[in-house]
Design a protein around this motif. Structure first.
Motif, PDB file in Angstrom:
ATOM      1  N   ALA A  36       0.837  -1.206   0.000  1.00 18.50           N
ATOM      2  CA  ALA A  36       0.000   0.000   0.000  1.00 18.50           C
ATOM      3  C   ALA A  36       0.870   1.254   0.000  1.00 18.50           C
ATOM      4  N   ALA A  37       1.971   1.225   0.762  1.00 16.70           N
ATOM      5  CA  ALA A  37       2.883   2.377   0.784  1.00 16.70           C
ATOM      6  C   ALA A  37       3.525   2.563  -0.585  1.00 16.70           C
ATOM      7  N   ALA A  85       1.048   4.016  -3.006  1.00 16.57           N
ATOM      8  CA  ALA A  85       0.737   5.417  -2.708  1.00 16.57           C
ATOM      9  C   ALA A  85       1.829   6.371  -3.170  1.00 16.57           C
ATOM     10  N   PHE A  86       3.091   5.926  -3.165  1.00 20.69           N
ATOM     11  CA  PHE A  86       4.199   6.864  -3.361  1.00 20.69           C
ATOM     12  C   PHE A  86       5.119   6.571  -4.544  1.00 20.69           C
ATOM     13  N   LEU A 130       4.986  13.433  -3.537  1.00 20.55           N
ATOM     14  CA  LEU A 130       3.919  12.699  -2.850  1.00 20.55           C
ATOM     15  C   LEU A 130       4.310  12.373  -1.411  1.00 20.55           C
ATOM     16  N   ALA A 150       2.479  13.837   2.153  1.00 20.11           N
ATOM     17  CA  ALA A 150       1.991  12.968   3.224  1.00 20.11           C
ATOM     18  C   ALA A 150       2.733  13.251   4.529  1.00 20.11           C
TER      19      ALA A 150
END
Length: 141
Positions: A13-14, A17-18, A109, A113
């Protein structure tokens, strides 16, 4: 679930996301990247020396250098020890291009965050990841 399982569950997921979405390494051919990377490790050298180190014909390396120079990533400078020789070296733009070319994650990104986290949490993430990478180097296969 142990810590390794938890980390492995969170990591995809990390990454999603990035990760960079700009066609990583956009625009640099493998040959151009090799020349830039080699110069970053050796410092200023002549085209002939670069050709020998990269095991390429001098004419090929000369053409790559000319292209990179035209993009503002390299510059030629006289050899301070022998004015008849010319050395090639990375410009600040060339150094920056190498850095961004190597990025796996999108720094913008990540910065956005991180802005939403308190300093203790940010520091904990960075210190924890550094510790995990360091611990991986101590493991024997």
């Amino acid at each position: 679930m142990d810590a390794a399982d938890e980390f492995c569950e969170c990591f995809p997921a990390a990454y999603l996301a990035f990760h960079r979405r700009d066609g990583r390494r956009g625009g640099l051919s493998n040959a151009s990247r090799a020349v830039l990377q080699h110069l970053s490790r050796t410092g200023p050298i002549s085209i002939g020396e670069a050709a020998r180190h990269l095991d390429r014909a001098q004419s090929v390396v000369s053409e790559i250098v000319s292209q990179l120079e035209g993009h503002g990533l390299l510059e030629r400078e006289p050899d301070p020890d022998n004015r008849r020789r010319t050395l090639v070296w990375l410009t600040p733009a060339g150094l920056e291009r190498l850095r961004t070319d190597a990025d796996v994650l999108d720094r913008t990104l990540v910065a956005r965050a991180m802005h939403h986290l308190d300093e203790t949490t940010r520091r904990g993430l960075i210190d924890g990841l550094n510790a995990l990478v360091s611990a991986s180097r101590k493991e024997t296969p």
